[in-house]
Scaffold this active site. Sequence first.
Site, PDB file in Angstrom:
ATOM      1  N   LYS A   1       0.826  -1.215   0.000  1.00 25.87           N
ATOM      2  CA  LYS A   1       0.000   0.000   0.000  1.00 25.87           C
ATOM      3  C   LYS A   1       0.859   1.262   0.000  1.00 25.87           C
ATOM      4  O   LYS A   1       0.653   2.176  -0.794  1.00 25.87           O
ATOM      5  CB  LYS A   1      -0.910  -0.008   1.223  1.00 25.87           C
ATOM      6  CG  LYS A   1      -1.615   1.325   1.521  1.00 25.87           C
ATOM      7  CD  LYS A   1      -2.397   1.231   2.813  1.00 25.87           C
ATOM      8  CE  LYS A   1      -3.082   2.561   3.151  1.00 25.87           C
ATOM      9  NZ  LYS A   1      -2.204   3.466   3.886  1.00 25.87           N
ATOM     10  N   ASN A   2       1.833   1.328   0.903  1.00 21.17           N
ATOM     11  CA  ASN A   2       2.616   2.560   1.059  1.00 21.17           C
ATOM     12  C   ASN A   2       3.472   2.852  -0.170  1.00 21.17           C
ATOM     13  O   ASN A   2       3.698   4.013  -0.511  1.00 21.17           O
ATOM     14  CB  ASN A   2       3.481   2.482   2.317  1.00 21.17           C
ATOM     15  CG  ASN A   2       2.646   2.517   3.581  1.00 21.17           C
ATOM     16  OD1 ASN A   2       1.503   2.969   3.571  1.00 21.17           O
ATOM     17  ND2 ASN A   2       3.186   2.019   4.682  1.00 21.17           N
TER      18      ASN A   2
ATOM     19  N   ARG B   1      -4.978  10.631   2.893  1.00 20.78           N
ATOM     20  CA  ARG B   1      -3.706  11.230   3.292  1.00 20.78           C
ATOM     21  C   ARG B   1      -2.649  11.120   2.194  1.00 20.78           C
ATOM     22  O   ARG B   1      -1.828  12.020   2.000  1.00 20.78           O
ATOM     23  CB  ARG B   1      -3.193  10.567   4.582  1.00 20.78           C
ATOM     24  CG  ARG B   1      -1.928  11.253   5.084  1.00 20.78           C
ATOM     25  CD  ARG B   1      -1.574  10.952   6.514  1.00 20.78           C
ATOM     26  NE  ARG B   1      -0.483  11.806   6.930  1.00 20.78           N
ATOM     27  CZ  ARG B   1      -0.599  13.038   7.365  1.00 20.78           C
ATOM     28  NH1 ARG B   1      -1.796  13.567   7.463  1.00 20.78           N
ATOM     29  NH2 ARG B   1       0.450  13.762   7.707  1.00 20.78           N
TER      30      ARG B   1
ATOM     31  N   ASP C   1      -5.659   8.054   8.943  1.00 20.06           N
ATOM     32  CA  ASP C   1      -5.860   7.498  10.274  1.00 20.06           C
ATOM     33  C   ASP C   1      -5.800   8.564  11.353  1.00 20.06           C
ATOM     34  O   ASP C   1      -4.996   9.499  11.277  1.00 20.06           O
ATOM     35  CB  ASP C   1      -4.782   6.440  10.590  1.00 20.06           C
ATOM     36  CG  ASP C   1      -4.988   5.174   9.793  1.00 20.06           C
ATOM     37  OD1 ASP C   1      -6.143   4.831   9.546  1.00 20.06           O
ATOM     38  OD2 ASP C   1      -3.982   4.533   9.436  1.00 20.06           O
TER      39      ASP C   1
ATOM     40  N   ASP D   1       3.913   0.466  11.933  1.00 17.35           N
ATOM     41  CA  ASP D   1       2.655  -0.108  11.466  1.00 17.35           C
ATOM     42  C   ASP D   1       2.397  -1.520  11.994  1.00 17.35           C
ATOM     43  O   ASP D   1       1.273  -2.017  11.873  1.00 17.35           O
ATOM     44  CB  ASP D   1       2.622  -0.133   9.933  1.00 17.35           C
ATOM     45  CG  ASP D   1       2.337   1.235   9.331  1.00 17.35           C
ATOM     46  OD1 ASP D   1       1.877   2.114  10.076  1.00 17.35           O
ATOM     47  OD2 ASP D   1       2.570   1.422   8.135  1.00 17.35           O
TER      48      ASP D   1
ATOM     49  N   MET E   1       6.294   7.009  17.643  1.00 19.74           N
ATOM     50  CA  MET E   1       6.004   7.961  16.565  1.00 19.74           C
ATOM     51  C   MET E   1       4.598   8.554  16.602  1.00 19.74           C
ATOM     52  O   MET E   1       4.381   9.676  16.147  1.00 19.74           O
ATOM     53  CB  MET E   1       6.256   7.283  15.212  1.00 19.74           C
ATOM     54  CG  MET E   1       7.727   6.892  15.035  1.00 19.74           C
ATOM     55  SD  MET E   1       8.076   6.008  13.505  1.00 19.74           S
ATOM     56  CE  MET E   1       7.857   7.308  12.307  1.00 19.74           C
TER      57      MET E   1
END
Length: 435
Positions: free
Chosen positions: A22-23, A97, A121, A319, A341
């Site tokens: 996804k990223n 985002r 998110d 994640d 984070m």
Amino acid sequence: MGTFEIEGGKRLKGELIPQGAKNEALQVLCAVLLTPEKVIIRKVPNIVDVNKLIDLLQDLGVKVEKLGPEDYSFQADDIDIEYLNSQTFKKKGASLRGSVMILGPLLARFGKGYIPKPGGDKIGRRRLDTHFLGFEKLGAEFVYNEKSKFYKVNAKNLQGTYMLLDEASVTGTANIIMAAVMANGETEIYNAACEPYIQQLCKMLNKMGAKIQGVGSNLLKITGVKNLGGCEHKILPDMIEIGSFIGLAAMTQSEITIKDVSYPDLGRIPSVFRSLGIKIELRGDDLFIPAQKSYEVQPFIDGSILTIADAPWPGFTPDLLSIILVVATQAKGSVLVHQKMFESRLFFVDKLIDMGAQIILCDPHRATVIGMDRKTPLRGIQMTSPDIRAGVSLLIAAMSAKGKSTIHNIEQIDRGYQNIDERLNALGASIKRIN
């Protein structure tokens, strides 16, 4: 709002093929805006966030052709820049985002880019300073309208320069790279993120004609070029999904083979799960997770409690900390999970406590998990998914629990996991989707 009904206690067996990352997809899809030539991207995941971005690119004028279930062709030879001023764009851009990464390519090729404050998110502060400070270093002018929540960047000519990023932001690094590849002269980016997804973006851009050196390090050297061409690119398997499947196998005592994982790009993920006592075998480029009745946490060599914390690559990805936390609830031993984070990402532990887990939330960033060694199984409850990663963590908890669980707001899970219910049901899970 969609819902999953899960009957827990089912043991799974079989093979899972991870989706495209996804990223990485959100980055490389934005990169097609850098050229009027055709770009073919393979292994594109069929998930909500990626589909939203493809829809946004089409609205901008990108010609999109689906070549297969996971393969697409993109051609950005007729971009409608004025679309950026439309109410439709403001609404669509704000819901995703990843849309922030259209700014770098638009700035490089057209000299301007606009975007509404992006969503995503609700896991804590996710500032965009790194992106815009980088653009300003390259000579762009940045304007933020606080009333309309709209960001604008403009530049007649981007000029290469040296910059030290204030944080190793993955999306910030990606955006600045895409702006710098067609800037005049040379750009050096120090403290650059160096995740495999950034490496993949750089490799793709180099295939398009960019000149990027230092790929894989935190110091990138970019020599600007006038134009970029087309290319063909294949997205890596999603390391977060792979880690989720490892955790799922451990929690449900399942025997699962995860196919074609691109093992060198997983970094510390396998070793962190092994520190919880989970057996993982590398077979070619596949990971085999055998069914385990129990798994024991490996404390530090001085006997102190194991601490698992996130860090920029090559550190452990934030994640997967939600998955680690859930898996630790049924381990033998205790674990301190330190989420550095994002200050809101551990707040979903109240649902796990309701399920019977023994967790002490020390503060917004730290949780101590006292593993129950399966002596007391989790119990099924009704809950709501707060974000992508917490959502799939709760799904894993529910699949291991005794009785039936209900998870609402599964749209959050669908944002990052492709047909997760169908794929797991094929291995023996009992997940019912209710729309």
